[in-house]
Design a protein around this motif. Structure first.
Motif, PDB file in Angstrom:
ATOM      1  N   ALA A 284       0.843  -1.188   0.000  1.00 23.39           N
ATOM      2  CA  ALA A 284       0.000   0.000   0.000  1.00 23.39           C
ATOM      3  C   ALA A 284       0.883   1.244   0.000  1.00 23.39           C
ATOM      4  O   ALA A 284       2.001   1.225   0.519  1.00 23.39           O
ATOM      5  CB  ALA A 284      -0.917   0.004   1.220  1.00 23.39           C
ATOM      6  N   VAL A 285       0.371   2.300  -0.594  1.00 22.34           N
ATOM      7  CA  VAL A 285       1.060   3.589  -0.600  1.00 22.34           C
ATOM      8  C   VAL A 285       0.086   4.647  -0.092  1.00 22.34           C
ATOM      9  O   VAL A 285      -1.037   4.766  -0.592  1.00 22.34           O
ATOM     10  CB  VAL A 285       1.557   3.967  -2.015  1.00 22.34           C
ATOM     11  CG1 VAL A 285       2.156   5.372  -2.006  1.00 22.34           C
ATOM     12  CG2 VAL A 285       2.592   2.959  -2.501  1.00 22.34           C
ATOM     13  N   VAL A 286       0.524   5.395   0.909  1.00 19.40           N
ATOM     14  CA  VAL A 286      -0.281   6.473   1.490  1.00 19.40           C
ATOM     15  C   VAL A 286       0.456   7.786   1.250  1.00 19.40           C
ATOM     16  O   VAL A 286       1.642   7.896   1.572  1.00 19.40           O
ATOM     17  CB  VAL A 286      -0.508   6.254   3.000  1.00 19.40           C
ATOM     18  CG1 VAL A 286      -1.257   7.437   3.610  1.00 19.40           C
ATOM     19  CG2 VAL A 286      -1.256   4.952   3.244  1.00 19.40           C
ATOM     20  N   THR A 287      -0.218   8.761   0.681  1.00 18.41           N
ATOM     21  CA  THR A 287       0.403  10.059   0.438  1.00 18.41           C
ATOM     22  C   THR A 287      -0.409  11.151   1.131  1.00 18.41           C
ATOM     23  O   THR A 287      -1.643  11.084   1.196  1.00 18.41           O
ATOM     24  CB  THR A 287       0.504  10.364  -1.072  1.00 18.41           C
ATOM     25  OG1 THR A 287      -0.806  10.303  -1.657  1.00 18.41           O
ATOM     26  CG2 THR A 287       1.414   9.351  -1.760  1.00 18.41           C
ATOM     27  N   LEU A 288       0.323  12.151   1.639  1.00 13.14           N
ATOM     28  CA  LEU A 288      -0.306  13.253   2.347  1.00 13.14           C
ATOM     29  C   LEU A 288       0.238  14.571   1.815  1.00 13.14           C
ATOM     30  O   LEU A 288       1.462  14.719   1.640  1.00 13.14           O
ATOM     31  CB  LEU A 288      -0.043  13.176   3.852  1.00 13.14           C
ATOM     32  CG  LEU A 288      -0.509  11.920   4.588  1.00 13.14           C
ATOM     33  CD1 LEU A 288       0.631  10.912   4.684  1.00 13.14           C
ATOM     34  CD2 LEU A 288      -0.996  12.280   5.993  1.00 13.14           C
ATOM     35  N   ASP A 289      -0.642  15.514   1.559  1.00 17.92           N
ATOM     36  CA  ASP A 289      -0.191  16.860   1.224  1.00 17.92           C
ATOM     37  C   ASP A 289       0.029  17.624   2.529  1.00 17.92           C
ATOM     38  O   ASP A 289      -0.091  17.064   3.632  1.00 17.92           O
ATOM     39  CB  ASP A 289      -1.183  17.564   0.301  1.00 17.92           C
ATOM     40  CG  ASP A 289      -2.572  17.712   0.911  1.00 17.92           C
ATOM     41  OD1 ASP A 289      -2.709  17.639   2.162  1.00 17.92           O
ATOM     42  OD2 ASP A 289      -3.542  17.896   0.149  1.00 17.92           O
ATOM     43  N   GLU A 290       0.343  18.890   2.436  1.00 24.68           N
ATOM     44  CA  GLU A 290       0.695  19.658   3.633  1.00 24.68           C
ATOM     45  C   GLU A 290      -0.447  19.710   4.640  1.00 24.68           C
ATOM     46  O   GLU A 290      -0.246  19.524   5.848  1.00 24.68           O
ATOM     47  CB  GLU A 290       1.086  21.074   3.217  1.00 24.68           C
ATOM     48  CG  GLU A 290       1.632  21.928   4.351  1.00 24.68           C
ATOM     49  CD  GLU A 290       2.122  23.272   3.859  1.00 24.68           C
ATOM     50  OE1 GLU A 290       1.503  24.303   4.220  1.00 24.68           O
ATOM     51  OE2 GLU A 290       3.126  23.287   3.106  1.00 24.68           O
ATOM     52  N   SER A 291      -1.665  19.937   4.153  1.00 24.35           N
ATOM     53  CA  SER A 291      -2.813  20.005   5.048  1.00 24.35           C
ATOM     54  C   SER A 291      -3.080  18.665   5.724  1.00 24.35           C
ATOM     55  O   SER A 291      -3.345  18.597   6.937  1.00 24.35           O
ATOM     56  CB  SER A 291      -4.054  20.461   4.264  1.00 24.35           C
ATOM     57  OG  SER A 291      -5.204  20.430   5.065  1.00 24.35           O
ATOM     58  N   GLN A 292      -2.992  17.583   4.967  1.00 26.21           N
ATOM     59  CA  GLN A 292      -3.218  16.254   5.525  1.00 26.21           C
ATOM     60  C   GLN A 292      -2.133  15.895   6.533  1.00 26.21           C
ATOM     61  O   GLN A 292      -2.409  15.272   7.565  1.00 26.21           O
ATOM     62  CB  GLN A 292      -3.274  15.226   4.397  1.00 26.21           C
ATOM     63  CG  GLN A 292      -4.473  15.388   3.475  1.00 26.21           C
ATOM     64  CD  GLN A 292      -4.359  14.529   2.219  1.00 26.21           C
ATOM     65  OE1 GLN A 292      -3.263  14.265   1.729  1.00 26.21           O
ATOM     66  NE2 GLN A 292      -5.499  14.092   1.699  1.00 26.21           N
ATOM     67  N   LEU A 293      -0.888  16.292   6.241  1.00 25.95           N
ATOM     68  CA  LEU A 293       0.221  16.010   7.151  1.00 25.95           C
ATOM     69  C   LEU A 293       0.023  16.729   8.485  1.00 25.95           C
ATOM     70  O   LEU A 293       0.300  16.175   9.553  1.00 25.95           O
ATOM     71  CB  LEU A 293       1.538  16.433   6.510  1.00 25.95           C
ATOM     72  CG  LEU A 293       2.800  16.221   7.365  1.00 25.95           C
ATOM     73  CD1 LEU A 293       2.977  14.749   7.717  1.00 25.95           C
ATOM     74  CD2 LEU A 293       4.037  16.742   6.624  1.00 25.95           C
ATOM     75  N   ARG A 294      -0.457  17.952   8.439  1.00 27.97           N
ATOM     76  CA  ARG A 294      -0.716  18.676   9.683  1.00 27.97           C
ATOM     77  C   ARG A 294      -1.759  17.950  10.525  1.00 27.97           C
ATOM     78  O   ARG A 294      -1.662  17.914  11.762  1.00 27.97           O
ATOM     79  CB  ARG A 294      -1.187  20.099   9.370  1.00 27.97           C
ATOM     80  CG  ARG A 294      -0.077  21.000   8.842  1.00 27.97           C
ATOM     81  CD  ARG A 294      -0.592  22.403   8.559  1.00 27.97           C
ATOM     82  NE  ARG A 294       0.474  23.272   8.089  1.00 27.97           N
ATOM     83  CZ  ARG A 294       0.296  24.538   7.733  1.00 27.97           C
ATOM     84  NH1 ARG A 294      -0.921  25.086   7.787  1.00 27.97           N
ATOM     85  NH2 ARG A 294       1.323  25.265   7.325  1.00 27.97           N
ATOM     86  N   GLY A 295      -2.747  17.375   9.864  1.00 29.72           N
ATOM     87  CA  GLY A 295      -3.746  16.600  10.598  1.00 29.72           C
ATOM     88  C   GLY A 295      -3.124  15.414  11.305  1.00 29.72           C
ATOM     89  O   GLY A 295      -3.462  15.112  12.456  1.00 29.72           O
ATOM     90  N   LEU A 296      -2.210  14.717  10.625  1.00 29.50           N
ATOM     91  CA  LEU A 296      -1.533  13.573  11.237  1.00 29.50           C
ATOM     92  C   LEU A 296      -0.669  14.005  12.411  1.00 29.50           C
ATOM     93  O   LEU A 296      -0.680  13.385  13.484  1.00 29.50           O
ATOM     94  CB  LEU A 296      -0.678  12.856  10.191  1.00 29.50           C
ATOM     95  CG  LEU A 296       0.223  11.727  10.705  1.00 29.50           C
ATOM     96  CD1 LEU A 296      -0.612  10.591  11.286  1.00 29.50           C
ATOM     97  CD2 LEU A 296       1.125  11.208   9.585  1.00 29.50           C
TER      98      LEU A 296
END
Length: 280
Positions: free
Chosen positions: A140-152
């Motif tokens: 599996a591959v999970v990608t996050l943009d800047e907004s999604q990364l801040r959520g994590l």
């Protein structure tokens, strides 16, 4: 020689000859027509059979795709209108008869898990359709943009989430340190890595007042306070994923964080592997 001894014979009537020659092959021509009729009938049967195959194939493919989509929505408690793309390799009917899907690719954007969302792609081969066997080459591959990364990262204690940015090959952030009552912003470049299945952010460069300094220089200036900066930041992601998924690699690509996961081939056989993981 005279015309009396060799009388002139009348020439054959051309019309009669034509009628004679054209009447004899009438029976074979009928046989050819009859044979041609069988050929046409056979072609029609083949065309209908092929058409029926394609109709059955389309129906089977749609059923499999819809079943996979509904199962994912139910397992992950996703919205019913979540867009999930399912791609199957090759003809589906023979695979259903054989009991396994040759190759499947599942992808969806903005898949929400807890306080963050991410774009997800899962691929696997030889997937048993009854869940009674092992998969092969599943990842599996999970990608996050800047907004999604801040959520994590919002779940990471004391992490300056509001300052997070992505600048390949690192993640950037800024922390304020106190020096004699003054607030001094310290910029960080953090390199992501996968350590024992956990995402870890490690400071690789430090900037004070726009200038790069070393870790030793920061310690000399700020003393023990610098420990708030000179540390690794572990990010637990296991609680958002089934136990059967293990973080294998992570990197910043362009303006996105990309994380690759190994998927246990026995995921469909062991219910324990489907349960959510835990953080240490």
């Amino acid at each position: 020689m005279t015309g009396d001894t060799h009388p002139t014979q009348p020439l054959p009537d051309p019309a009669a000859q034509w009628v004679l020659s054209s009447s004899e092959p009438a029976a074979p021509q009928k046989r050819r027509r009859r044979g041609l009729g069988w050929v046409v009938a056979a072609v029609i049967v083949v065309v209908l059979a092929v058409a029926a195959w394609f109709v059955a194939e389309a129906v089977a493919r749609n059923i499999v795709i819809d079943t996979v989509r509904q199962r994912i929505i139910a397992e992950l408690a996703l919205p019913k209108d979540q867009q999930i793309d399912v791609a199957l390799e090759g003809a589906v009917l023979p695979q259903l008869i054989g009991g396994a899907l040759t190759s499947i690719r599942i992808s969806s954007d903005d898949v929400r898990q807890g306080d963050f969302s991410a774009d997800v792609v899962v691929e696997a081969r030889d997937v048993p359709i009854r869940g009674d066997g092992e998969m092969r080459d599943a990842h599996a591959v999970v990608t996050l943009d800047e907004s999604q990364l801040r959520g994590l990262l919002s779940a990471v204690e004391d992490f300056p989430v509001e300052t997070v940015g992505i600048a390949a090959p690192d993640i950037t952030a800024s922390i304020e340190l106190s020096l004699f009552g003054a607030k001094v912003p310290v910029g960080l470049s953090l390199t992501p890595s996968a350590e024992e299945g956990e995402l870890v952010l490690t400071p690789t460069s430090i900037q004070v007042a726009g200038s790069d300094i070393t870790a030793d220089e920061l310690r000399r200036q700020f003393g023990i306070v610098s420990n708030a900066v000179l540390r690794d930041w572990p990010v637990c992601i296991a609680e958002y994923l089934p136990r059967g998924l293990t973080l294998a690699d992570v990197a910043v690509e362009g303006d996105r964080l990309r994380a690759g996961f190994d998927v246990d081939d026995r995921l469909l056989l062991d219910d324990a592997l489907l349960a959510d993981g835990t953080c240490a």
